[in-house]
Design a protein around this motif. Structure first.
Motif, PDB file in Angstrom:
ATOM      1  N   ASP A   8      78.530 -38.543 -82.049  1.00 31.18           N
ATOM      2  CA  ASP A   8      77.639 -38.154 -80.963  1.00 31.18           C
ATOM      3  C   ASP A   8      76.300 -37.648 -81.502  1.00 31.18           C
ATOM      4  O   ASP A   8      76.063 -37.652 -82.703  1.00 31.18           O
ATOM      5  CB  ASP A   8      78.307 -37.137 -80.040  1.00 31.18           C
ATOM      6  N   GLU A   9      75.424 -37.203 -80.591  1.00 27.40           N
ATOM      7  CA  GLU A   9      74.079 -36.782 -80.977  1.00 27.40           C
ATOM      8  C   GLU A   9      74.087 -35.545 -81.886  1.00 27.40           C
ATOM      9  O   GLU A   9      73.162 -35.316 -82.646  1.00 27.40           O
ATOM     10  CB  GLU A   9      73.229 -36.437 -79.740  1.00 27.40           C
ATOM     11  N   LYS A  10      75.142 -34.735 -81.786  1.00 30.16           N
ATOM     12  CA  LYS A  10      75.237 -33.512 -82.591  1.00 30.16           C
ATOM     13  C   LYS A  10      75.853 -33.755 -83.960  1.00 30.16           C
ATOM     14  O   LYS A  10      75.947 -32.845 -84.762  1.00 30.16           O
ATOM     15  CB  LYS A  10      76.051 -32.464 -81.839  1.00 30.16           C
ATOM     16  N   GLY A  11      76.328 -34.975 -84.216  1.00 30.22           N
ATOM     17  CA  GLY A  11      76.929 -35.298 -85.498  1.00 30.22           C
ATOM     18  C   GLY A  11      78.425 -35.069 -85.546  1.00 30.22           C
ATOM     19  O   GLY A  11      79.012 -35.030 -86.617  1.00 30.22           O
ATOM     20  N   ILE A  12      79.057 -34.919 -84.391  1.00 30.85           N
ATOM     21  CA  ILE A  12      80.510 -34.768 -84.339  1.00 30.85           C
ATOM     22  C   ILE A  12      81.121 -36.175 -84.349  1.00 30.85           C
ATOM     23  O   ILE A  12      80.840 -36.991 -83.474  1.00 30.85           O
ATOM     24  CB  ILE A  12      80.952 -34.020 -83.065  1.00 30.85           C
ATOM     25  N   ALA A  13      81.969 -36.443 -85.338  1.00 36.03           N
ATOM     26  CA  ALA A  13      82.568 -37.773 -85.492  1.00 36.03           C
ATOM     27  C   ALA A  13      84.043 -37.724 -85.114  1.00 36.03           C
ATOM     28  O   ALA A  13      84.734 -36.736 -85.361  1.00 36.03           O
ATOM     29  CB  ALA A  13      82.425 -38.243 -86.928  1.00 36.03           C
ATOM     30  N   LYS A  14      84.515 -38.825 -84.506  1.00 39.21           N
ATOM     31  CA  LYS A  14      85.940 -38.960 -84.232  1.00 39.21           C
ATOM     32  C   LYS A  14      86.286 -40.435 -84.093  1.00 39.21           C
ATOM     33  O   LYS A  14      85.459 -41.246 -83.691  1.00 39.21           O
ATOM     34  CB  LYS A  14      86.361 -38.183 -82.998  1.00 39.21           C
ATOM     35  N   ILE A  15      87.509 -40.751 -84.463  1.00 37.72           N
ATOM     36  CA  ILE A  15      88.017 -42.108 -84.307  1.00 37.72           C
ATOM     37  C   ILE A  15      88.522 -42.221 -82.872  1.00 37.72           C
ATOM     38  O   ILE A  15      89.338 -41.408 -82.430  1.00 37.72           O
ATOM     39  CB  ILE A  15      89.119 -42.413 -85.323  1.00 37.72           C
ATOM     40  N   VAL A  16      88.023 -43.222 -82.146  1.00 34.48           N
ATOM     41  CA  VAL A  16      88.387 -43.358 -80.735  1.00 34.48           C
ATOM     42  C   VAL A  16      89.326 -44.523 -80.463  1.00 34.48           C
ATOM     43  O   VAL A  16      89.938 -44.566 -79.405  1.00 34.48           O
ATOM     44  CB  VAL A  16      87.125 -43.474 -79.856  1.00 34.48           C
ATOM     45  N   ASP A  17      89.438 -45.466 -81.408  1.00 40.88           N
ATOM     46  CA  ASP A  17      90.323 -46.606 -81.172  1.00 40.88           C
ATOM     47  C   ASP A  17      90.786 -47.195 -82.495  1.00 40.88           C
ATOM     48  O   ASP A  17      90.069 -47.138 -83.493  1.00 40.88           O
ATOM     49  CB  ASP A  17      89.604 -47.685 -80.359  1.00 40.88           C
ATOM     50  N   VAL A  18      91.988 -47.741 -82.463  1.00 36.40           N
ATOM     51  CA  VAL A  18      92.570 -48.446 -83.608  1.00 36.40           C
ATOM     52  C   VAL A  18      93.181 -49.733 -83.065  1.00 36.40           C
ATOM     53  O   VAL A  18      93.850 -49.721 -82.029  1.00 36.40           O
ATOM     54  CB  VAL A  18      93.669 -47.598 -84.296  1.00 36.40           C
TER      55      VAL A  18
END
Length: 71
Positions: A8-18
């Motif tokens: 996101d714009e704040k630099g928070i990363a996450k895996i959303v799909d596999v």
């Protein structure tokens, strides 16, 4: 396997799909997100017109399942 990473714009990363879908997929995504945030809690967001924007990154991992032990 293909992993879709969202930053996101704040630099928070996450895996959303596999994909392809696997048994206990949500547990695997939760574990991967935990590991993803351990070394670097904030990632650098993509920029457009010098403003941070949301972005997706799709990467492929090839797991070799033909492994054996040498005696």
């Amino acid at each position: 396997m293909k992993f879709t990473l969202f930053i996101d714009e704040k630099g928070i990363a996450k895996i959303v799909d596999v994909s392809p879908k696997v048994k206990n997929q949500q547990a695997m995504i939760d574990d991967l997100n935990y590991v993803l945030r351990r070394p670097n809690k904030n990632w650098e967001a993509a920029r457009k017109d010098d403003q941070p924007v949301k972005s997706f990154y799709i990467y492929t991992v090839n797991f070799n399942t033909e492994v054996y032990d040498h005696d």
